[in-house]
Design a protein around this motif. Structure first.
Motif, short mmCIF file in Angstrom:
data_model
loop_
_atom_site.label_atom_id
_atom_site.label_comp_id
_atom_site.label_asym_id
_atom_site.label_seq_id
_atom_site.Cartn_x
_atom_site.Cartn_y
_atom_site.Cartn_z
N SER A 2 -8.97 3.94 3.64
CA SER A 2 -8.54 3.43 5.09
C SER A 2 -9.26 3.73 6.22
O SER A 2 -9.28 2.94 7.20
CB SER A 2 -6.90 3.72 4.75
OG SER A 2 -7.15 5.19 4.97
N LEU A 86 -1.36 5.44 5.46
CA LEU A 86 -2.58 5.37 6.48
C LEU A 86 -1.97 6.67 7.46
O LEU A 86 -1.06 6.80 7.89
CB LEU A 86 -2.70 4.18 7.37
CG LEU A 86 -3.74 4.15 8.43
CD1 LEU A 86 -5.13 4.04 7.85
CD2 LEU A 86 -3.33 3.11 9.53
N LEU B 151 -5.19 -2.18 3.50
CA LEU B 151 -4.28 -0.92 3.84
C LEU B 151 -3.21 -0.69 2.90
O LEU B 151 -2.82 0.32 2.76
CB LEU B 151 -4.01 -1.12 5.39
CG LEU B 151 -5.18 -0.92 6.22
CD1 LEU B 151 -4.53 -0.98 7.59
CD2 LEU B 151 -6.05 0.51 6.35
#
Lengths: 219, 363
Positions: A2, A86, B151
């Protein structure tokens, strides 16, 4: 994974921005103009370019980062990132690195142009010119790193773009000049190594503080 | 639970009983062969079905109590409508739920992961649309969605087909390579919905998803909610448009002043509100004897709205169908011609106003 993704995206976002086009083309052009208009024989163009790039480039880097972070914070852009697996520091560090790399490249381009002009204008050997430019170059990179970290910190804490920009203009410049002043005030031998070390330490501390505050922030 | 099993030796059918997950020893009554049997952990066990568990959460902003001991559960596959006036605490609840802000007290669990302590695990199951969705302006629509897909942990090969599929459903294919700053507010809202469902999360949390959408788009989004629910995805959404909530929500929670005023299915919410059932009758021919129906058992009263149109209140404890049948028979017998009979069903708007007023009185 990420982090590299976010970093690549940020790099792409910044290098395509209008501010970066100004940095990459405008700064070397500005330095040449200053050199031509001043006709200063005491200072080589490459050193002059380093000074111009470090002051204007550093300021631009910090303003860009501050405005970008406050703007994205205000418009709730981060909400969509923060609800995914994240780490929050990925966002700040990727922005810092993207701007730092873009501004550093602009700095290298400008200094290379200066070196080229110096080499063609004077009879001094190229390796001597390079040796002379090495130290201002290190200082430039340190100042840009600190300016960028200041930009990130102010971006995280400032409540509005106006306050952020004012803080960068009136406070950021002083912080970024610390490593270039201290070695000379205390008359330290080998000052550019100290500039480099101080640059790394101050940047790391500022970034760590920014990450700490960003992690605690509620969106 | 009870189960019938076959003896592996003699084939005798044996009826056994036990709890889900329990292991018991079974002996065949005919051949006396013994063996162990473990009952399945069924999906119907409450703990497994509960996707969201909110337990007494409170949130204080300095002196303001935004949420006051809010508790509710959301089960798998439910479409949970979260309604309340401005400042009721809807967005605060949602932000606590997704881990963007911290609660002052209480517990929040998503798929049995506690928030915000285990949010990195919980985030894998969540799709989220904030109240004001925003993307980085320099990205194209496709680039923004690709980044969010990556993501969210989607397989690289599956991202583009999924984006194309959702853009097609939302009729946004023509905007695929447009920059975000060239898109209208409604289109950005649709892109926001796409990014929330892109990675097929098991829980979708949406803060006013239908805001700013035209009627056609609202219909499309509601259809998507229904389809997702059928596939077992849980949808949690807040809205001010009560007719939309009424259309899709399988469970509704009314929030006011940071407190849960009422929670339940629409029918459950209406049960308390509706003191008696009401029907509207329009006659094409009316005779003087039509008031005979007021004597029928179950009929409380008759309200004349106009010469041929009137409302009948029916006691809700009585047999509704039987009463209606008797009314029709009586009207026909008394030479009345019926043009229409319509049951009057309260809207969510009326139910909502009722509970808000009730909540105010309690305060």
């Amino acid at each position: 994974m990420s982090f590299s993704l976010i970093f690549k995206d940020e790099l792409m976002g910044f290098y395509k921005s209008k501010a970066m086009i100004f940095l990459w083309i405008g700064l070397p052009l500005l330095a040449i103009l200053v050199h031509v208009s001043s006709q200063s024989a005491d200072m080589s163009l490459s050193i002059l370019v380093s000074l111009v790039v470090s002051s204007i480039g550093g300021l631009l880097a910090s303003v860009m980062l501050t405005v970008n972070i406050i703007n994205e914070k205000d418009t709730k852009v981060y909400d969509l990132f923060l609800i995914r697996p994240l780490k929050r520091w990925h966002i700040l560090v990727s922005k810092f690195l993207a701007v730092y790399i873009c501004v550093s490249i602009a700095c290298i381009i400008s200094i290379l142009i200066g070196l080229l002009v110096d080499y063609t204008e004077s009879q001094i050997a190229f390796d001597i010119i390079v040796q002379n430019i090495y130290e201002p170059f290190i200082m430039t990179l340190s100042i840009i790193a600190i300016s960028s970290a200041v930009g990130v910190l102010i971006g995280v804490v400032a409540p509005s773009i106006l306050v952020g920009v004012l803080l960068v203009i009136f406070g950021g410049n002083y912080v970024s000049s610390i490593p270039s002043i201290i070695p000379f005030v205390f008359n330290i031998q080998n000052p550019f190594t100290i500039v480099l070390i101080l640059g790394i330490i101050i940047t790391t501390v500022l970034m760590a503080l920014s990450i700490l505050l960003f992690n605690k922030k509620e969106f | 639970m009870e189960k019938k099993i076959k003896c592996i030796k003699c084939g005798q059918i044996i009826t056994i009983s036990g709890n889900p997950g329990e292991t018991i020893t079974v002996t065949c009554p005919s051949c006396h062969t013994s063996g162990k049997f473990t009952f399945e952990k069924t999906k119907s066990s409450t703990l497994e079905e509960t996707i969201v568990k909110i337990n007494n959460i409170s949130k204080k902003y300095k002196d303001i109590l935004a949420l006051n001991n809010v508790s509710f559960d959301i089960k798998k596959g439910e479409i949970f409508g979260y309604i309340g006036p401005n400042g009721a605490g809807k967005t605060t609840t949602i932000k606590i739920l997704v881990g963007l802000i911290n609660k002052t007290s209480g517990h929040v669990f998503i798929n049995n992961y506690e928030m915000p302590e285990q949010k990195s695990q919980a985030h894998k199951f969540i799709g989220y649309l904030p109240q004001k969705v925003a993307f980085q302006q320099w990205r194209t629509l496709n680039h923004a969605l690709t980044t969010f897909g990556k993501l969210s942990g989607m397989e690289k090969n599956s991202i583009q087909p999924r984006i194309n599929e959702l853009l097609e459903i939302m009729e946004l294919t023509k905007f695929k390579n447009k920059k975000i700053n060239q898109l209208s507010g409604g289109t950005i809202q649709k892109v926001g919905i796409i990014q929330a469902i892109l990675h097929n999360p098991s829980l979708i949390i949406l803060d006013e998803p239908l805001e700013g959408l035209d009627p056609e788009s609202r219909y499309q989004v509601k259809q998507i909610f229904k389809d997702l629910s059928k596939k077992g995805t849980t949808v949690f959404f807040s809205s001010h448009i009560l007719s939309d909530v009424e259309d899709v929500a399988t469970k509704i929670c009314i929030l006011d002043w940071g407190r849960v005023i009422k929670i339940g299915t629409l029918d459950e919410l209406k049960t308390e509100f509706v003191k008696e059932k009401q029907i509207e009758i329009i006659l094409s021919k009316k005779s003087n004897k039509f008031k005979e129906i007021s004597k029928l058992p179950g009929v409380q009263n008759i309200l004349e709205k106009s010469y041929e149109k009137f409302l009948i209140n029916i006691d809700k404890t009585d047999n509704y169908d039987e009463v209606i049948h008797n009314i029709i028979q009586t009207l026909l017998k008394n030479e009345c011609h019926i043009r229409s009979i319509t049951p009057i069903i309260p809207t969510l708007d009326e139910v909502y106003q009722y509970y808000l007023r009730k909540g105010d009185k309690k305060q």
